[in-house]
Design an enzyme around this catalytic site. Structure first.
Site, PDB file in Angstrom:
ATOM      1  N   ASN A 112      46.503  38.212  35.113  1.00 16.80           N
ATOM      2  CA  ASN A 112      47.623  38.524  34.220  1.00 16.80           C
ATOM      3  C   ASN A 112      47.774  37.506  33.093  1.00 16.80           C
ATOM      4  OD1 ASN A 112      47.894  40.528  36.050  1.00 16.80           O
ATOM      5  ND2 ASN A 112      49.801  39.799  36.954  1.00 16.80           N
ATOM      6  N   HIS A 158      57.631  61.458  -9.237  1.00 16.67           N
ATOM      7  CA  HIS A 158      57.634  62.843  -8.732  1.00 16.67           C
ATOM      8  C   HIS A 158      56.329  63.562  -9.072  1.00 16.67           C
ATOM      9  CE1 HIS A 158      62.049  62.275  -8.355  1.00 16.67           C
ATOM     10  NE2 HIS A 158      61.900  61.659  -9.513  1.00 16.67           N
ATOM     11  N   SER A 279      28.905  69.855  -1.044  1.00 12.51           N
ATOM     12  CA  SER A 279      29.314  70.976  -0.204  1.00 12.51           C
ATOM     13  C   SER A 279      28.063  71.673   0.316  1.00 12.51           C
ATOM     14  CB  SER A 279      30.146  71.940  -1.035  1.00 12.51           C
ATOM     15  OG  SER A 279      30.109  73.238  -0.472  1.00 12.51           O
ATOM     16  N   LYS A 285      29.826  71.123  -6.176  1.00 11.06           N
ATOM     17  CA  LYS A 285      30.901  70.267  -5.670  1.00 11.06           C
ATOM     18  C   LYS A 285      30.516  68.805  -5.502  1.00 11.06           C
ATOM     19  CE  LYS A 285      34.262  71.581  -3.465  1.00 11.06           C
ATOM     20  NZ  LYS A 285      35.666  71.370  -3.679  1.00 11.06           N
ATOM     21  N   ASN A 287      32.758  65.870  -3.586  1.00 15.59           N
ATOM     22  CA  ASN A 287      34.038  65.718  -2.886  1.00 15.59           C
ATOM     23  C   ASN A 287      34.345  64.258  -2.545  1.00 15.59           C
ATOM     24  OD1 ASN A 287      34.484  68.514  -2.840  1.00 15.59           O
ATOM     25  ND2 ASN A 287      33.252  68.739  -0.996  1.00 15.59           N
ATOM     26  N   GLU A 292      39.427  60.724   1.444  1.00 22.17           N
ATOM     27  CA  GLU A 292      40.157  61.608   2.362  1.00 22.17           C
ATOM     28  C   GLU A 292      40.157  61.028   3.770  1.00 22.17           C
ATOM     29  OE1 GLU A 292      38.740  65.753   1.797  1.00 22.17           O
ATOM     30  OE2 GLU A 292      38.114  64.993  -0.142  1.00 22.17           O
TER      31      GLU A 292
HETATM   32  N1  ARG Z   1      42.348  44.835  32.843  1.00 23.01           N
HETATM   33  C1  ARG Z   1      43.673  44.346  33.068  1.00 23.01           C
HETATM   34  C2  ARG Z   1      44.517  44.508  31.801  1.00 23.01           C
HETATM   35  O1  ARG Z   1      44.003  44.747  30.779  1.00 23.01           O
HETATM   36  C3  ARG Z   1      43.618  42.918  33.441  1.00 23.01           C
HETATM   37  C4  ARG Z   1      44.773  42.443  34.270  1.00 23.01           C
HETATM   38  C5  ARG Z   1      44.742  43.047  35.602  1.00 23.01           C
HETATM   39  N2  ARG Z   1      45.719  42.468  36.435  1.00 23.01           N
HETATM   40  C6  ARG Z   1      46.105  43.027  37.571  1.00 23.01           C
HETATM   41  N3  ARG Z   1      46.958  42.403  38.264  1.00 23.01           N
HETATM   42  N4  ARG Z   1      45.661  44.173  37.942  1.00 23.01           N
HETATM   43  O2  ARG Z   1      45.722  44.429  31.824  1.00 23.01           O
END
Ligand code: ARG
Length: 458
Positions: A112, A158, A279, A285, A287, A292
């Protein structure tokens, strides 16, 4: 080996495993992740958690993984296809290279905080490349403005002809927008660049990792101050996509202007072969597909912004797997913005202004009516009344099928006794442009000054 197998006796369903896996896209974070891994390993050494020899084995292994990852095709090897994510990939390769010591790297860390730091470091570098890409588009605008520094075209409100402006003034409008966009990107970076490492899964870490030292090593401006926040917030992703969406919005306006100006009906600019397509059926054409697509791709980035905002809305603290969904939105935003900027620069380097046609268009259809009203103001008439008088003259001229400068002085005097011979000078294209000489106006002197400032800015 799974990062989390111990608690499980049953197998993971293979469809769910594929659904859960992010390696196919988050491998893009590998170099950023490796950098943070090295610093984390060294911090573990300083904290006395790892022996110096272990720190060296781990950092050597990480360096090798970096070299292997840089080899073309390495990450695409079929045996890695079932990898869960970039973080487990690094750990598996590390253990293959240096043995069981590799398993010690994850001490005091969680995926995390690992993913949060990798994403931040990665995005920090990407912002630097994007700044360069925006600058190149600005350079292309400046080059074109220099090439046509004296040429006018009609300005619109406009999408109805309004008043003449210099083509360079039109181009520098986009320069200004992009300058603010660069500022916005730089601003995203200031908030992005603090270090979540040491936040653990959500509560912090039991090991005495020197977070300030890690931040300095990784070039971060400081450390995050709350572990729950640090692992679960993605505001830097949202801000970045938001800033990108704004830039895509501008590029789509520029694209639209150039598409319109290149139509047969307008005919102000000619698009080069390098950025046009033909085209399959209509041989005549040519384009503006390049433009775009830029216009269309803005929609994609707006979609990613909505996705990122929605993904974090109502998400309970702290980490939730929903957050993995930020990656593809982020990566595609980077790719879309970068390629759109590159194509925009190329288009600007492949267009020609049809000087005569743009000039002719700038002086017809009563674009000098406001000049005539201002003329009467200078002769003492209240502006609202002058507006009324000129409105009636315009109706008269339209009925006659003539432009204002084709009227005679006597015809004008029928509407107001204040008209003199000098009125024709007052409504010429040259005086119309030269009159707008305040800062930000389209007077040639003013535009030249802004062009010089723009060049100095780059
Ligand atoms: N691949 C996960 C993400 O992008 C990484 C973290 C995963 N953590 C966990 N506790 N499962 O968030």
């Amino acid at each position: 080996m799974k990062l989390w197998g111990g608690r499980f006796t049953g197998e993971t369903d293979k469809h769910f495993a594929a659904f859960n896996a992010s390696f196919s896209f988050d491998r893009r974070l590998i170099f950023a992740d490796l950098r943070a891994c090295v610093v984390h390993a060294r911090a573990l050494g300083q904290a006395g958690v790892l022996q110096q020899s272990e720190v060296e084995a781990i950092t050597d292994g990480l360096k090798k993984i970096g070299e292997m990852a840089a080899e073309p095709g390495f990450l695409d090897r079929p045996e890695y296809a079932a990898t869960e994510d970039v973080h487990s990939f690094i750990e598996s390769r590390l253990v293959e290279l240096i043995g069981q010591t590799g398993y010690k790297l994850h001490t005091g860390r969680s995926r995390n905080d690992q993913v949060a730091v990798a994403t931040r470091l990665f995005l920090r570098d990407e912002i630097a490349s994007i700044d360069e890409a925006i600058r190149d588009t600005q350079r292309a605008l400046v080059e074109l403005a220099e090439r046509y520094i004296d040429d006018p075209l009609p300005g619109y409100t406009h999408l109805q002809k309004a008043q003449p402006v210099l083509f360079a003034h039109f181009l520098l409008a986009y320069f200004q927008m992009l300058s603010r966009d660069r500022g916005r990107m730089a601003d995203v970076k200031t908030r992005l660049n603090s270090l979540p490492l040491g936040s653990g899964a959500l509560a912090g870490t039991n090991f005495p990792l020197d977070r300030e030292w890690m931040a300095a090593e990784l070039g971060s401006d400081g450390v995050t101050r709350n572990s729950l926040d640090a692992v679960s917030d993605r505001d830097y992703v949202i801000e970045f996509i938001s800033a990108s969406a704004i830039t895509m919005g501008r590029l789509s306006r520029l694209a639209e202007d150039l598409i319109i100006y290149s139509t047969q009906e307008f005919g102000f600019i000619k698009l080069g072969d390098a950025i046009s397509t033909g085209s399959s059926i209509m041989p005549q054409k040519k384009n503006p597909d390049s433009l775009e697509l830029i216009r269309g791709k803005a929609a994609r980035v707006f979609g990613h912004l909505t996705a990122a905002l929605t993904m974090t809305k109502g998400l309970p603290l702290a980490y939730n797997k929903d957050l993995q969904e930020d990656k593809e939105a982020l990566f595609d935003t980077i790719d879309t913005l970068t390629s759109s900027l590159r194509v925009a620069s190329t288009v600007l380097r492949n267009i020609e202004l049809n000087r005569e046609r743009a000039r002719e268009a700038a002086i017809t259809d009563y674009t000098n009516a406001t000049e005539l009203a201002d003329y009467l103001v200078r002769k003492g008439l209240e502006f609202r009344k002058a507006h009324e008088v000129i409105g009636r003259i315009v109706v008269f001229a339209i009925e006659q099928g003539r432009q204002l400068h084709e009227l005679t002085i006597d015809e004008c005097r029928r509407f107001s006794p204040l008209f003199d011979e000098d009125l024709f000078d007052a409504i010429s294209l040259e005086s119309s442009l030269a009159g707008k000489s305040q800062i930000g106006g389209t007077a040639p002197e003013q535009v030249k000054e802004e062009l010089a400032r723009a060049k100095a800015d780059l």
